[in-house]
Design a protein around this motif. Structure first.
Motif, PDB file in Angstrom:
ATOM      1  N   PHE A  68       0.811  -1.376  -0.110  1.00 43.32           N
ATOM      2  CA  PHE A  68      -0.132   0.020  -0.026  1.00 43.32           C
ATOM      3  C   PHE A  68       0.880   1.240   0.169  1.00 43.32           C
ATOM      4  O   PHE A  68       2.038   1.173   0.482  1.00 43.32           O
ATOM      5  CB  PHE A  68      -0.796   0.048   1.262  1.00 43.32           C
ATOM      6  N   ARG A  69       0.167   2.260  -0.374  1.00 38.79           N
ATOM      7  CA  ARG A  69       1.105   3.434  -0.643  1.00 38.79           C
ATOM      8  C   ARG A  69       0.753   4.435   0.619  1.00 38.79           C
ATOM      9  O   ARG A  69      -0.193   4.554   1.170  1.00 38.79           O
ATOM     10  CB  ARG A  69       0.424   4.506  -1.548  1.00 38.79           C
ATOM     11  N   VAL A  70       1.940   4.721   1.375  1.00 44.82           N
ATOM     12  CA  VAL A  70       2.075   5.432   2.763  1.00 44.82           C
ATOM     13  C   VAL A  70       1.536   6.868   2.459  1.00 44.82           C
ATOM     14  O   VAL A  70       2.095   7.293   1.479  1.00 44.82           O
ATOM     15  CB  VAL A  70       3.330   5.222   3.413  1.00 44.82           C
ATOM     16  N   SER A  71       0.794   7.397   3.332  1.00 44.33           N
ATOM     17  CA  SER A  71       0.285   8.698   3.094  1.00 44.33           C
ATOM     18  C   SER A  71       0.902   9.654   4.033  1.00 44.33           C
ATOM     19  O   SER A  71       1.392   9.071   5.120  1.00 44.33           O
ATOM     20  CB  SER A  71      -1.145   8.897   2.928  1.00 44.33           C
ATOM     21  N   VAL A  72       0.720  10.924   4.049  1.00 47.36           N
ATOM     22  CA  VAL A  72       1.044  12.217   4.932  1.00 47.36           C
ATOM     23  C   VAL A  72       0.294  11.605   6.305  1.00 47.36           C
ATOM     24  O   VAL A  72       0.781  11.814   7.428  1.00 47.36           O
ATOM     25  CB  VAL A  72       0.740  13.369   4.581  1.00 47.36           C
ATOM     26  N   ILE A  81       5.923  11.884  12.271  1.00 46.31           N
ATOM     27  CA  ILE A  81       5.970  13.404  11.787  1.00 46.31           C
ATOM     28  C   ILE A  81       4.988  13.982  12.303  1.00 46.31           C
ATOM     29  O   ILE A  81       3.887  13.584  12.770  1.00 46.31           O
ATOM     30  CB  ILE A  81       6.309  13.345  10.347  1.00 46.31           C
ATOM     31  N   THR A  82       5.135  15.073  12.750  1.00 42.65           N
ATOM     32  CA  THR A  82       3.969  16.283  13.042  1.00 42.65           C
ATOM     33  C   THR A  82       3.519  17.041  12.062  1.00 42.65           C
ATOM     34  O   THR A  82       3.958  17.131  10.970  1.00 42.65           O
ATOM     35  CB  THR A  82       4.583  17.230  14.157  1.00 42.65           C
ATOM     36  N   ALA A  83       2.164  17.372  12.148  1.00 50.09           N
ATOM     37  CA  ALA A  83       1.418  18.255  11.282  1.00 50.09           C
ATOM     38  C   ALA A  83       2.162  19.567  10.992  1.00 50.09           C
ATOM     39  O   ALA A  83       2.262  19.822   9.686  1.00 50.09           O
ATOM     40  CB  ALA A  83       0.010  18.510  11.850  1.00 50.09           C
ATOM     41  N   PRO A  84       2.820  20.334  11.978  1.00 51.29           N
ATOM     42  CA  PRO A  84       3.500  21.470  11.508  1.00 51.29           C
ATOM     43  C   PRO A  84       4.881  21.095  10.864  1.00 51.29           C
ATOM     44  O   PRO A  84       5.183  21.828   9.688  1.00 51.29           O
ATOM     45  CB  PRO A  84       3.946  21.900  12.913  1.00 51.29           C
ATOM     46  N   ALA A  85       5.554  19.993  10.741  1.00 54.77           N
ATOM     47  CA  ALA A  85       6.528  19.527  10.257  1.00 54.77           C
ATOM     48  C   ALA A  85       6.191  19.246   8.781  1.00 54.77           C
ATOM     49  O   ALA A  85       6.853  19.590   7.763  1.00 54.77           O
ATOM     50  CB  ALA A  85       7.298  18.335  10.884  1.00 54.77           C
ATOM     51  N   THR A 110      13.213   6.307   2.026  1.00 56.34           N
ATOM     52  CA  THR A 110      12.391   6.392   0.836  1.00 56.34           C
ATOM     53  C   THR A 110      10.934   6.633   1.063  1.00 56.34           C
ATOM     54  O   THR A 110      10.336   7.322   0.305  1.00 56.34           O
ATOM     55  CB  THR A 110      12.630   4.801   0.442  1.00 56.34           C
ATOM     56  N   THR A 111      10.262   6.170   2.172  1.00 56.81           N
ATOM     57  CA  THR A 111       9.146   6.292   2.702  1.00 56.81           C
ATOM     58  C   THR A 111       8.700   7.879   2.581  1.00 56.81           C
ATOM     59  O   THR A 111       7.669   8.363   1.993  1.00 56.81           O
ATOM     60  CB  THR A 111       8.549   5.656   3.714  1.00 56.81           C
ATOM     61  N   LEU A 112       9.594   8.569   3.338  1.00 53.58           N
ATOM     62  CA  LEU A 112       9.415  10.055   3.384  1.00 53.58           C
ATOM     63  C   LEU A 112       9.287  10.688   1.847  1.00 53.58           C
ATOM     64  O   LEU A 112       8.683  11.432   1.487  1.00 53.58           O
ATOM     65  CB  LEU A 112      10.365  10.715   4.319  1.00 53.58           C
ATOM     66  N   LEU A 113      10.469  10.252   1.096  1.00 50.29           N
ATOM     67  CA  LEU A 113      10.670  10.793  -0.288  1.00 50.29           C
ATOM     68  C   LEU A 113       9.402  10.354  -1.180  1.00 50.29           C
ATOM     69  O   LEU A 113       8.880  11.346  -2.011  1.00 50.29           O
ATOM     70  CB  LEU A 113      11.867  10.286  -1.028  1.00 50.29           C
ATOM     71  N   ASN A 114       8.719   9.271  -0.938  1.00 48.52           N
ATOM     72  CA  ASN A 114       7.562   8.938  -1.501  1.00 48.52           C
ATOM     73  C   ASN A 114       6.185   9.751  -1.098  1.00 48.52           C
ATOM     74  O   ASN A 114       5.608  10.273  -2.208  1.00 48.52           O
ATOM     75  CB  ASN A 114       7.044   7.478  -1.452  1.00 48.52           C
ATOM     76  N   SER A 117       7.026  13.415  -2.662  1.00 44.96           N
ATOM     77  CA  SER A 117       6.794  13.387  -3.822  1.00 44.96           C
ATOM     78  C   SER A 117       5.376  13.791  -4.544  1.00 44.96           C
ATOM     79  O   SER A 117       5.098  14.112  -5.587  1.00 44.96           O
ATOM     80  CB  SER A 117       7.216  12.157  -4.948  1.00 44.96           C
ATOM     81  N   GLY A 118       4.524  13.205  -3.474  1.00 41.60           N
ATOM     82  CA  GLY A 118       3.040  13.293  -3.721  1.00 41.60           C
ATOM     83  C   GLY A 118       2.479  15.071  -3.281  1.00 41.60           C
ATOM     84  O   GLY A 118       1.534  15.467  -4.066  1.00 41.60           O
ATOM     85  N   MET A 119       3.629  15.670  -2.763  1.00 47.25           N
ATOM     86  CA  MET A 119       3.419  17.400  -2.820  1.00 47.25           C
ATOM     87  C   MET A 119       3.939  17.965  -4.066  1.00 47.25           C
ATOM     88  O   MET A 119       3.675  19.208  -4.101  1.00 47.25           O
ATOM     89  CB  MET A 119       4.217  17.566  -1.614  1.00 47.25           C
TER      90      MET A 119
END
Length: 145
Positions: A68-72, A81-85, A110-114, A117-119
């Motif tokens: 599955f694709r990990v989301s924010v 991660i926090t919402a402000p970050a 890699t998870t964070l980069l993915n 990239s959605g942004m």
């Protein structure tokens, strides 16, 4: 990371299994090439090392990736991660800022980069340079090197 409690009956048996895994991928492992890093057909990565580099005997690692694709939202829910970050990173991406992501194996680079990239706006072109291609980018304009 999950360590499997089963062991091979001997170092020779471990090397034999490693050879059977990497040979169909067009790779080999022996004393002259004691390290192999390759991608399996399902996208998983395999890394194996033997003597003389592996002092305590052969070692094989298989990295499986989530289906599955990990989301924010997932990262926030998992307290990764926090919402402000997220807001700061989103602003950096939109303003084309430089972002350096570093960390140890399995730390979530890699998870964070993915997720980042959605942004990236859809009209932007992305160029990726990876030693072992792991990014799963969904944009239309992606050049992977």
């Amino acid at each position: 990371m999950v360590r499997i409690p089963q062991t091979f009956p001997s170092e020779e048996a471990a090397i034999s299994v490693i050879e059977r895994i990497v040979a169909p991928l067009g790779r080999r492992i022996d004393r002259s090439q004691p390290l192999v890093d390759a991608r399996l057909r399902d996208g998983s990565r395999v890394n194996a090392i033997i003597e003389p580099l592996a002092i305590k005997g052969p070692c094989i690692t298989i990295r499986k990736f989530p289906v599955f694709r990990v989301s924010v939202e997932d990262l926030i829910r998992w307290h990764s991660i926090t919402a402000p970050a997220v807001a700061l990173l989103r602003a950096c991406v939109l303003w084309r800022g430089n972002i350096l992501i570093s960390g140890g194996t399995g730390s979530g680079k890699t998870t964070l980069l993915n997720v980042l990239s959605g942004m990236v706006p859809v009209q932007e072109r992305l160029v990726t340079i990876e030693d072992s291609a792991e990014l799963r980018l969904q944009q239309d304009h992606v050049v992977s090197l």
